[in-house]
Design a protein around this motif. Structure first.
Motif, PDB file in Angstrom:
ATOM      1  N   CYS A  83       0.475  -0.925  -0.202  1.00  0.00           N
ATOM      2  CA  CYS A  83      -0.315   0.077  -0.288  1.00  0.00           C
ATOM      3  C   CYS A  83       0.876   1.282  -0.292  1.00  0.00           C
ATOM      4  O   CYS A  83       0.601   2.292  -0.258  1.00  0.00           O
ATOM      5  N   ALA A 109      -7.182   6.738   3.402  1.00  0.00           N
ATOM      6  CA  ALA A 109      -7.717   5.661   3.066  1.00  0.00           C
ATOM      7  C   ALA A 109      -8.709   5.603   1.958  1.00  0.00           C
ATOM      8  O   ALA A 109      -8.426   4.939   1.205  1.00  0.00           O
ATOM      9  N   ARG A 110      -9.732   6.937   1.908  1.00  0.00           N
ATOM     10  CA  ARG A 110     -10.648   6.012   0.994  1.00  0.00           C
ATOM     11  C   ARG A 110     -10.276   6.356   0.053  1.00  0.00           C
ATOM     12  O   ARG A 110      -9.971   6.025  -1.382  1.00  0.00           O
ATOM     13  N   ARG A 148      -7.424   3.771  -1.031  1.00  0.00           N
ATOM     14  CA  ARG A 148      -8.505   2.433  -1.601  1.00  0.00           C
ATOM     15  C   ARG A 148      -9.147   2.932  -2.980  1.00  0.00           C
ATOM     16  O   ARG A 148      -9.211   1.943  -3.921  1.00  0.00           O
ATOM     17  N   LEU A 205      -5.782   2.056  -5.437  1.00  0.00           N
ATOM     18  CA  LEU A 205      -5.934   0.141  -5.423  1.00  0.00           C
ATOM     19  C   LEU A 205      -6.641   0.455  -6.674  1.00  0.00           C
ATOM     20  O   LEU A 205      -6.059  -0.806  -7.504  1.00  0.00           O
ATOM     21  N   GLU A 206      -8.022   0.221  -6.537  1.00  0.00           N
ATOM     22  CA  GLU A 206      -9.134  -0.973  -7.377  1.00  0.00           C
ATOM     23  C   GLU A 206      -8.748   0.322  -8.878  1.00  0.00           C
ATOM     24  O   GLU A 206      -9.126  -1.207  -9.810  1.00  0.00           O
ATOM     25  N   LEU A 220      -3.179  -8.041  -0.290  1.00  0.00           N
ATOM     26  CA  LEU A 220      -2.763  -5.590  -0.230  1.00  0.00           C
ATOM     27  C   LEU A 220      -1.561  -6.161   1.054  1.00  0.00           C
ATOM     28  O   LEU A 220      -2.329  -6.755   2.062  1.00  0.00           O
ATOM     29  N   TYR A 263      -1.529   3.051   8.605  1.00  0.00           N
ATOM     30  CA  TYR A 263      -2.823   3.124   7.763  1.00  0.00           C
ATOM     31  C   TYR A 263      -3.527   2.575   8.503  1.00  0.00           C
ATOM     32  O   TYR A 263      -4.846   2.644   7.351  1.00  0.00           O
ATOM     33  N   ARG A 285     -12.307  -0.894   7.803  1.00  0.00           N
ATOM     34  CA  ARG A 285     -12.835  -1.101   6.837  1.00  0.00           C
ATOM     35  C   ARG A 285     -11.831  -1.404   5.438  1.00  0.00           C
ATOM     36  O   ARG A 285     -12.503  -1.598   4.735  1.00  0.00           O
ATOM     37  N   TRP A 286     -10.551  -1.475   6.047  1.00  0.00           N
ATOM     38  CA  TRP A 286     -10.145  -2.234   5.352  1.00  0.00           C
ATOM     39  C   TRP A 286     -10.210  -3.732   4.342  1.00  0.00           C
ATOM     40  O   TRP A 286     -10.731  -4.157   3.499  1.00  0.00           O
ATOM     41  N   TRP A 309     -13.311  -3.598   2.912  1.00  0.00           N
ATOM     42  CA  TRP A 309     -13.070  -3.142   0.912  1.00  0.00           C
ATOM     43  C   TRP A 309     -12.576  -4.473  -0.065  1.00  0.00           C
ATOM     44  O   TRP A 309     -12.903  -5.211  -0.769  1.00  0.00           O
ATOM     45  N   ASN A 312     -13.631  -6.785  -3.221  1.00  0.00           N
ATOM     46  CA  ASN A 312     -12.247  -6.440  -4.200  1.00  0.00           C
ATOM     47  C   ASN A 312     -11.719  -8.298  -3.904  1.00  0.00           C
ATOM     48  O   ASN A 312     -11.339  -8.468  -4.920  1.00  0.00           O
TER      49      ASN A 312
END
Length: 419
Positions: free
Chosen positions: A39, A72-73, A76, A79-80, A92, A98, A117-118, A121, A125
């Motif tokens: 990350c 972080a938003r 992410r 990363l997407e 990840l 983080y 939240r990670w 997510w 994914n």
């Protein structure tokens, strides 16, 4: 009507079949080899613990390319996009800094809830998560020592940080159904002539033993330890040397992390894989590209990247070697860096899977080194690119450099708006 790409794929299958390689089987195996994407490429290793924090402990990101993730938003979302341009399975790799919290959290008090939240997510994914305690860029690491610190209170702070990190890591594995590999790296060392090299290593040994004393489910969590030759501010002496951690991983049966940038410029980790595998249960690889030192450049499809992949494939180390990346380049688009480096790692794995390993092994055993060299060189010219393009197409990822158009569009619409 058959497209040019389909024709190329059919020809490639025939060419590889002629040397005893099943291209379809190679693609199936590639789908079983996730690469853990780091990350920290997305925000230059800053994390979200302290927006004003400065990097210390031998960590350095250079460059000021616009658009780095600020939270972080945003990370992410970046990363997407990157993941959509990289075919096949990914993971990840997160660092403790983080975390997400509305209030400050001391590193020795992080909990799974700070990464919820990670995890959500990751579930969305369909990826696994790996983890790292962050033993740098903190007031308690300001003098260059953490787990080997002579001050009992400071050393205990970092021990407790690593203990809580293990629980966070195990929570990832339990929630996602795939074990989280947690890697411990510390920057401990000295800049100049060192008199007592033994005592810090004794303290580090005892600290690590205390950290891993809590038994965790190996289906959820895997411990790894990582050495380094030297770092900024630790040019003369690094407590956690290769010999130290090789001995530790062997005696404690943890995973051993080999980072491509953490050795002498004339050393390569590809040659260390088969030796280390005789003594440790697992390896974690940090594939990077050093330029004169541990500079963490974006991974290329170069000889050493290929040699690393070939060692994994030739020795069927699929279940014992965990492939991670570790580079951070702020001089180019950070999303492009992820895409370039990760695609190159996967290309190297595919090329290794398309090698006629058994035939080459038989030639070597028979002493026919002439044929061995000839076949290895001819192998480089076989149409592996057509196989790669088919793999990309099957995973709805761009086959060639078209992915750069997506990154450029995102840069204009999103990254340039971040200021």
């Amino acid at each position: 009507m058959t497209t040019q790409r389909e024709q190329a794929w059919m020809i490639a299958k025939e060419r590889f079949a002629a040397v005893g390689v099943d291209a379809e089987a190679a693609l199936r195996q590639l789908d079983r080899l996730p690469v853990s994407v780091h990350c920290w490429q997305g925000d230059d290793v800053a994390g979200f613990e302290n927006p004003e924090g400065q990097l210390t402990g031998g960590i350095q990101a250079t460059g000021n390319y616009p658009g780095k993730a600020r939270n972080a938003r945003e990370l992410r979302a970046d990363l997407e996009l990157a993941f959509s341009l990289i075919p096949g399975p990914k993971r990840l790799n997160l660092h403790a800094i983080y975390l997400e919290s509305d209030t400050p959290v001391s590193r020795d008090a992080i909990k799974p809830e700070h990464f919820s939240r990670w995890v959500a997510w990751a579930k969305e994914n369909h990826i696994g998560l790996d983890f790292n305690p962050s033993c740098f860029s903190h007031p308690n690491s300001a003098d260059g020592f953490t787990l080997a610190h002579a001050n009992d209170d400071i050393r205990q702070f970092w021990i407790d940080h690593c203990k809580t990190s293990r629980r966070v890591s195990a929570s990832f594995g339990e929630a996602l159904g795939t074990p989280s590999v947690m890697n411990i790296w510390v920057p401990d060392g000295m800049k100049d002539v060192t008199v007592d090299r033994l005592a810090p290593r004794q303290r580090l040994l005892a600290a690590l033993d205390e950290i891993i004393s809590e038994k965790l489910n190996p289906a959820h969590h895997i411990d790894a330890v990582e050495s380094k030759l030297f770092g900024i501010g630790a040019e003369s002496y690094t407590v956690g040397s290769n010999e130290f951690y090789m001995g530790y991983a062997t005696s404690r049966q943890t995973a051993l992390c080999l980072d491509a940038g953490h050795f002498h410029p004339t050393e390569v980790i590809s040659d260390k894989i088969s030796a280390a595998m005789l003594y440790v249960p697992r390896l974690l690889l940090h594939v990077s590209r050093p330029v004169r030192w541990d500079s963490d450049h974006v991974v290329l499809l170069d000889d050493e990247t290929q040699a690393i992949a070939s060692e994994i494939i030739r020795h069927n180390l699929f279940d014992r070697v965990h492939i991670g990346l570790d580079f951070f380049d702020a001089s180019i688009n950070r999303i492009a860096a992820w895409v370039i480096g990760t695609r190159n790692m996967k290309k190297a794995l595919l090329r290794a899977l398309l090698e006629p390993v058994e035939q080459l092994r038989q030639l070597e055993a028979a002493g026919d080194y002439t044929a061995r060299l000839a076949l290895l060189e001819e192998q480089k010219c076989l149409p592996w690119q057509a196989v790669w393009e088919t793999y990309c197409e099957r995973h709805d990822a761009p086959a060639g450099s078209q992915w750069l158009e997506s990154v450029r569009g995102y840069e204009k619409a999103v990254l340039n708006q971040r200021g």
